[in-house]
Design a protein around this motif. Structure first.
Motif, PDB file in Angstrom:
ATOM      1  N   UNK A 340       0.804  -1.231   0.000  1.00 41.49           N
ATOM      2  CA  UNK A 340       0.000   0.000   0.000  1.00 41.49           C
ATOM      3  C   UNK A 340       0.833   1.275   0.000  1.00 41.49           C
ATOM      4  N   UNK A 341       2.164   1.162   0.034  1.00 40.21           N
ATOM      5  CA  UNK A 341       3.010   2.367   0.082  1.00 40.21           C
ATOM      6  C   UNK A 341       4.087   2.317  -1.006  1.00 40.21           C
ATOM      7  N   UNK A 342       3.703   2.322  -2.272  1.00 42.61           N
ATOM      8  CA  UNK A 342       4.687   2.234  -3.353  1.00 42.61           C
ATOM      9  C   UNK A 342       5.405   3.554  -3.590  1.00 42.61           C
ATOM     10  N   UNK A 343       6.308   3.564  -4.542  1.00 44.50           N
ATOM     11  CA  UNK A 343       6.934   4.794  -5.019  1.00 44.50           C
ATOM     12  C   UNK A 343       6.000   5.413  -6.058  1.00 44.50           C
ATOM     13  N   UNK A 344       5.785   6.702  -5.961  1.00 40.36           N
ATOM     14  CA  UNK A 344       4.824   7.401  -6.827  1.00 40.36           C
ATOM     15  C   UNK A 344       5.482   8.632  -7.442  1.00 40.36           C
ATOM     16  N   UNK A 345       5.241   8.834  -8.723  1.00 39.64           N
ATOM     17  CA  UNK A 345       5.647  10.073  -9.388  1.00 39.64           C
ATOM     18  C   UNK A 345       4.453  11.026  -9.347  1.00 39.64           C
ATOM     19  N   UNK A 346       4.520  12.006  -8.445  1.00 38.90           N
ATOM     20  CA  UNK A 346       3.445  12.999  -8.340  1.00 38.90           C
ATOM     21  C   UNK A 346       3.672  14.076  -9.403  1.00 38.90           C
ATOM     22  N   UNK A 347       2.617  14.358 -10.208  1.00 35.48           N
ATOM     23  CA  UNK A 347       2.821  15.268 -11.337  1.00 35.48           C
ATOM     24  C   UNK A 347       1.742  16.337 -11.476  1.00 35.48           C
ATOM     25  N   UNK A 348       0.662  16.248 -10.680  1.00 35.16           N
ATOM     26  CA  UNK A 348      -0.435  17.208 -10.858  1.00 35.16           C
ATOM     27  C   UNK A 348      -1.044  17.560  -9.515  1.00 35.16           C
ATOM     28  N   UNK A 349      -1.262  18.860  -9.296  1.00 36.91           N
ATOM     29  CA  UNK A 349      -1.905  19.366  -8.083  1.00 36.91           C
ATOM     30  C   UNK A 349      -3.378  19.593  -8.389  1.00 36.91           C
ATOM     31  N   UNK A 350      -4.238  18.750  -7.792  1.00 38.60           N
ATOM     32  CA  UNK A 350      -5.671  18.817  -8.093  1.00 38.60           C
ATOM     33  C   UNK A 350      -6.277  20.129  -7.600  1.00 38.60           C
ATOM     34  N   UNK A 351      -5.895  20.549  -6.396  1.00 42.74           N
ATOM     35  CA  UNK A 351      -6.460  21.769  -5.819  1.00 42.74           C
ATOM     36  C   UNK A 351      -6.105  22.997  -6.646  1.00 42.74           C
ATOM     37  N   UNK A 352      -4.817  23.115  -7.006  1.00 41.54           N
ATOM     38  CA  UNK A 352      -4.361  24.278  -7.779  1.00 41.54           C
ATOM     39  C   UNK A 352      -4.617  24.117  -9.272  1.00 41.54           C
ATOM     40  N   UNK A 353      -5.000  22.899  -9.681  1.00 40.42           N
ATOM     41  CA  UNK A 353      -5.243  22.587 -11.089  1.00 40.42           C
ATOM     42  C   UNK A 353      -4.057  22.977 -11.979  1.00 40.42           C
ATOM     43  N   UNK A 354      -2.893  22.461 -11.579  1.00 37.35           N
ATOM     44  CA  UNK A 354      -1.686  22.762 -12.365  1.00 37.35           C
ATOM     45  C   UNK A 354      -0.724  21.577 -12.314  1.00 37.35           C
ATOM     46  N   UNK A 355       0.077  21.454 -13.355  1.00 37.66           N
ATOM     47  CA  UNK A 355       1.109  20.425 -13.407  1.00 37.66           C
ATOM     48  C   UNK A 355       2.263  20.820 -12.501  1.00 37.66           C
ATOM     49  N   UNK A 356       2.901  19.848 -11.895  1.00 39.26           N
ATOM     50  CA  UNK A 356       4.085  20.102 -11.080  1.00 39.26           C
ATOM     51  C   UNK A 356       5.307  20.133 -11.989  1.00 39.26           C
ATOM     52  N   UNK A 357       6.096  21.160 -11.870  1.00 36.44           N
ATOM     53  CA  UNK A 357       7.310  21.299 -12.667  1.00 36.44           C
ATOM     54  C   UNK A 357       8.511  21.482 -11.752  1.00 36.44           C
ATOM     55  N   UNK A 358       9.350  20.458 -11.589  1.00 38.12           N
ATOM     56  CA  UNK A 358       9.245  19.132 -12.200  1.00 38.12           C
ATOM     57  C   UNK A 358       8.350  18.223 -11.367  1.00 38.12           C
ATOM     58  N   UNK A 359       8.079  17.038 -11.874  1.00 37.19           N
ATOM     59  CA  UNK A 359       7.313  16.050 -11.107  1.00 37.19           C
ATOM     60  C   UNK A 359       8.139  15.602  -9.903  1.00 37.19           C
ATOM     61  N   UNK A 360       7.444  15.115  -8.854  1.00 33.37           N
ATOM     62  CA  UNK A 360       8.120  14.711  -7.623  1.00 33.37           C
ATOM     63  C   UNK A 360       8.086  13.192  -7.466  1.00 33.37           C
ATOM     64  N   UNK A 361       9.233  12.598  -7.183  1.00 34.87           N
ATOM     65  CA  UNK A 361       9.305  11.169  -6.903  1.00 34.87           C
ATOM     66  C   UNK A 361       9.165  10.969  -5.401  1.00 34.87           C
ATOM     67  N   UNK A 362       8.085  10.285  -4.985  1.00 33.32           N
ATOM     68  CA  UNK A 362       7.769  10.122  -3.569  1.00 33.32           C
ATOM     69  C   UNK A 362       7.833   8.651  -3.171  1.00 33.32           C
ATOM     70  N   UNK A 363       8.562   8.355  -2.112  1.00 27.13           N
ATOM     71  CA  UNK A 363       8.574   7.015  -1.518  1.00 27.13           C
ATOM     72  C   UNK A 363       7.592   7.049  -0.353  1.00 27.13           C
ATOM     73  N   UNK A 364       6.391   6.542  -0.571  1.00 34.22           N
ATOM     74  CA  UNK A 364       5.346   6.654   0.446  1.00 34.22           C
ATOM     75  C   UNK A 364       5.681   5.875   1.709  1.00 34.22           C
ATOM     76  N   UNK A 365       6.580   4.925   1.600  1.00 32.07           N
ATOM     77  CA  UNK A 365       6.989   4.166   2.781  1.00 32.07           C
ATOM     78  C   UNK A 365       7.754   5.042   3.764  1.00 32.07           C
TER      79      UNK A 365
END
Length: 398
Positions: A340-365
């Protein structure tokens, strides 16, 4: 006894056990055979293969044993553990070779030739070794098939899924190979399906669907003469049966379905619904697992499906997910000890409705304040580069 010798030491009367190097370096689809004709010897020597394994118990030995090397007691290929990034490259090359091998097997079967089990066995060995080096790489790459090569790559993908599932279920090496062989051969009956129906870009008519429902029987009949393993044969014949008895071709129910057949049903369905077909786009891995969970226990074995989820992860590579912080991301790698805690490439902010520049590599663990709150359906979002996102991130994990 097995010995590895330089190609120039190969002689007529020797039995070739295996050809060293990539399948693409030669055009011998049967990799175990007796060298009984000068034309075969000359063709081997003229090719790109530099070394071969010979079996001296089935053919001639080399005159001087100092020119040959003997394998260790257990003759195996490289199973050294690899990172996801490292194995993705090897898996991509393997998938290309495997696609060509399966295409050849289907072509031969259409012409009435027997299935070449030496080729199948070599392919299953390669898949087993890839899954052992890293269980997620080949499965992820094999899912990225096109509608044009679906039939052939589907066999490779199901083989990989079966191998990974069998390992997760604690099966021994022989059972893992058996599961891989069942996955590889399960759809061979489609070699006798009408191509205009097999590749039809729209929904099938009732008559066309009845025609396609015969492929398990056709495959079983075809394989009976060359495959001795009854469990493999049953998986090929019954992988479209259901636990509630509403499947085909014989309407069998749970008590009549072996574990390997139940495994094949799950792996076949998962790859089918996550693949792009001539008539529909595939579902994302996360959406596919949600739908399959709803099909248990009527269609699929619920207990084996639970293990299947643990095998590929609750959020498989390529899944689009919504995070607690309001970010969208794509799963690019599994966690070591968590589904349930994989590595994720976060690329979009839903609240701000904008792409992340650059995308963020997140280790949820390693981020207890962040978590996945839902799987998202990519068709409900306008993003078209999700596969490229996770592949780039995964490839950097070398």
């Amino acid at each position: 006894m097995l010995k590895k010798i330089p190609i120039e030491h190969l002689q007529i009367g020797m039995y070739v056990h295996d050809l060293c190097g990539s399948w693409l370096s030669h055009d011998f689809w049967r990799t175990s055979f007796i060298v009984d004709k000068p034309v075969i010897l000359n063709k081997l020597r003229a090719g790109a293969v530099q070394e071969v394994w010979i079996d001296t118990s089935r053919g001639l030995d080399v005159p001087d044993s100092s020119t040959a090397s003997t394998p260790p007691a257990a003759f195996t290929y490289d199973t050294t553990p690899a990172t996801l990034g490292q194995e993705l490259q090897r898996a991509a090359a393997l998938c290309e070779e495997a696609r060509d091998a399966v295409l050849h097997m289907f072509s031969e079967a259409r012409m009435g030739q027997a299935v070449d089990l030496n080729t199948a066995d070599t392919l299953v060995s390669a898949v087993c070794n890839s899954v052992e080096r890293h269980p997620n790489a080949l499965i992820s790459v094999a899912r990225l098939k096109t509608a044009d090569n679906y039939t052939y790559m589907h066999s490779v993908a199901v083989c990989g899924l079966m191998v990974a599932l069998a390992r997760k279920m604690g099966m021994d090496a022989a059972q893992v190979r058996q599961a891989g062989m069942a996955g590889l051969l399960h759809d061979m009956g489609k070699s006798h399906s009408r191509l205009e129906i097999l590749n039809k870009p729209g929904a099938l008519t009732d008559e066309e669907f009845k025609h396609m429902q015969q492929h398990p029987v056709k495959g079983y009949v075809m394989l009976q003469g060359v495959v001795e393993d009854e469990e493999v044969l049953e998986a090929c014949l019954h992988h479209h049966e259901r636990m509630d008895g509403k499947g085909y071709p014989h309407g069998l129910s749970a008590p009549d379905l072996r574990p390997i057949t139940r495994m094949a049903a799950i792996c076949d369905v998962y790859d089918a619904i996550t693949s792009n077909r001539p008539y529909k786009q595939g579902w994302s891995p996360g959406v596919a697992l949600q739908r399959m969970a709803q099909w248990c226990p009527a269609h699929l074995d619920a207990h084996i499906f639970e293990t299947f989820v643990k095998t590929i992860g609750l959020y498989p590579i390529g899944s689009l997910v919504r995070l607690h912080s309001g970010l969208l991301g794509v799963v690019c790698a599994p966690a070591e000890n968590s589904i349930s805690t994989p590595h994720v490439v976060a690329f979009y902010d839903i609240t701000a409705q904008r792409m992340l520049q650059p995308a963020k590599l997140l280790d949820l663990n390693k981020l207890p304040q962040e978590r996945i709150v839902a799987s998202e359906d990519p068709t409900q979002w306008p993003f078209t580069n999700l596969e490229a996102l996770w592949q780039k991130a995964a490839a950097s994990a070398a």
